[in-house]
Design an enzyme around this catalytic site. Structure first.
Site, short mmCIF file in Angstrom:
data_model
loop_
_atom_site.label_atom_id
_atom_site.label_comp_id
_atom_site.label_asym_id
_atom_site.label_seq_id
_atom_site.Cartn_x
_atom_site.Cartn_y
_atom_site.Cartn_z
N LYS A 154 4.41 1.21 7.87
CA LYS A 154 5.27 0.85 6.73
C LYS A 154 5.44 2.04 5.80
CE LYS A 154 1.21 -1.11 4.38
NZ LYS A 154 0.46 -2.35 4.11
N TYR A 198 3.19 22.32 -21.57
CA TYR A 198 3.67 21.41 -22.62
C TYR A 198 2.52 20.92 -23.52
CZ TYR A 198 8.28 20.77 -20.45
OH TYR A 198 9.54 20.94 -19.94
C1 LIG Z 1 -0.81 -2.20 4.49
C2 LIG Z 1 -1.43 -3.28 5.29
C3 LIG Z 1 -2.33 -2.98 6.32
C4 LIG Z 1 -2.90 -1.59 6.50
O1 LIG Z 1 -3.79 -1.35 5.44
P1 LIG Z 1 -4.68 -0.04 5.33
O2 LIG Z 1 -5.55 -0.31 4.15
O3 LIG Z 1 -3.75 1.10 5.08
O4 LIG Z 1 -5.43 0.12 6.59
C5 LIG Z 1 -2.75 -4.01 7.13
N1 LIG Z 1 -2.35 -5.29 6.92
C6 LIG Z 1 -1.52 -5.63 5.90
C7 LIG Z 1 -1.13 -7.05 5.71
C8 LIG Z 1 -1.05 -4.64 5.05
O5 LIG Z 1 -0.23 -4.97 4.04
#
Ligand SMILES: *Cc1c(COP(=O)(O)O)cnc(C)c1O
Length: 388
Positions: free
Chosen positions: A49, A268
């Site tokens: 993702k 800054y």
């Molecule tokens: C993002 C996600 C994962 C992976 O999580 P990590 O902590 O990056 O290993 C797995 N299952 C769900 C439902 C997620 O949203």
């Protein structure tokens, strides 16, 4: 008029980029295989993702596919459609489920919606009644209060004799909220709830563990694990040495090295005052490149941020950020780097092989996930392939 190409020998864009990112696909694949080894005999999915945690869904997706991953998780439909174009026979789960109007895309691209609410469930029943069977997955909430059917509703659904025979999820999953804290009793509570689900949905594949859950051990693995961050080299578990290989290295070019006197201030607000005569390297990365302003540490009040701020790395030396990080520029104190070892045009590592991703993230009061997914559009990217 001479064509640019005739007048100059064009250099490799990576060698002249203001900011650049090296993604080591060999390390990515090794990390995925390591998580698969820890998960066995359970299967190991790949989570890609958010553009593969900011590192590029196409290159990372293909590398993981070639390493043997056949189950992939994406957050949204659009990511799933893109992934489908180079993972022809993979099973692709869409974690946010389905909205009215998206049905045709799920069927057309053979994507599996992870149904997460009563509403999505009834939409799906209507869709499959009209268009025919199509695989779906079901998310059950065991304490996160984010996505998923409440536990009791899910159990009632499993026992509901009136549910359409065609409604048979290919996977039932839930998500741990405190997997990064192995000592938390809440992990055992979620596990116990998930066992009730397992009983109710007897014979259907189950998945509970993301990266952190995979490290919690075999009780949490069920049929399939879903590691993301660990595969990208990040820390999944608090207070545990990170066993994963770094995958991404971010670097920025020094535009100018300047001398400054003790007592002068930097950047800054003049919040940082030099305590000695110093040499400063002005580097072409800033918060527009995801090198967040909170990484400045000193002078930028952020809850729980480490006062010291982040460090870069050059020529064997750790060099601290001084003063506020700005949109396009960051200033490092390079006084301790021998002048013969550093000059304008060199690159400072922001994080990667020498500065762990999570160390940099912590300096800004955040996590590796956020640093990776915030990198922005200016990076010139180079992919190292497993055989390189
Ligand atoms: C993002 C996600 C994962 C992976 O999580 P990590 O902590 O990056 O290993 C797995 N299952 C769900 C439902 C997620 O949203």
């Amino acid at each position: 008029m001479t064509d640019l190409q005739d007048a100059f020998i064009l250099p490799d864009e990576f060698d002249i980029a203001p900011v650049r990112l090296t993604v080591d696909l060999g390390a990515l694949v090794d990390n995925w295989r390591e998580m698969a080894r820890r998960s066995a005999p359970a299967r190991t999915a790949a989570v890609v993702k958010a553009d593969a945690y900011g590192l590029g869904i196409e290159d990372c997706g293909i590398a993981l596919y070639e390493a043997g991953a056949r189950d992939f998780f994406v957050a949204v439909l659009q990511e799933g459609m893109l992934l489908r174009s180079f993972a022809p026979d993979a099973r692709i789960y869409v974690l946010s489920g389905i909205w009215p109007g998206q049905e045709a895309y799920f069927y057309e691209n053979d994507l599996v919606p992870v149904l997460a609410s009563e509403e999505q469930l009834s939409l799906w029943m209507a869709v499959t009644a009209e268009h025919g069977d199509h695989p779906c997955a079901l998310q059950v909430d065991t304490g996160f209060n984010r996505l998923g059917l409440p536990l009791e509703e899910a159990i009632a659904l499993a026992d509901d004799v009136s549910r359409p025979a065609s409604f048979s999820p290919v996977l039932v999953l839930s998500h741990l909220h405190s997997g990064d804290t192995p000592s938390s009793p809440l992990n055992q509570q979620q596990l116990a709830s998930f066992h009730r689900i397992a009983e109710a949905f007897d014979g259907i594949e189950l998945s509970l563990a993301a990266s952190a859950g995979t490290f919690l051990g075999p009780d949490f693995h069920f049929d399939m694990t879903r590691p993301g961050i660990a595969v990208y080299g990040g820390e999944a578990v608090n207070d545990m040495p990170n066993p994963m290989k770094p995958v991404a290295t971010a670097e920025a070019r020094i535009i100018q090295i300047r001398d400054a006197k003790k007592g002068e201030t930097v950047s800054y607000g003049g919040t940082y005052q030099l305590t000695r005569d110093s040499r400063l390297a002005v580097v072409s990365a800033g918060y527009a490149d995801g090198y967040m302003r909170s990484l400045s540490g000193t002078g930028v009040p952020v809850r729980q941020a480490v006062a010291g701020g982040a460090c870069g790395f050059i020529a064997g030396h750790r060099v601290p950020v001084v003063g506020r990080i700005t949109m396009d520029l960051t200033i490092f104190d390079v006084t301790d780097v021998p002048p013969s070892q550093i000059r304008a045009g060199d690159y400072v590592e922001l994080f990667g092989r020498n500065i762990p991703l999570d160390e940099a993230a912590r300096a800004g009061g955040t996590i590796g996930y956020e640093l990776l997914t915030s990198l922005g559009l200016r990076y010139e990217r180079r992919y190292l392939f497993p055989d390189d």
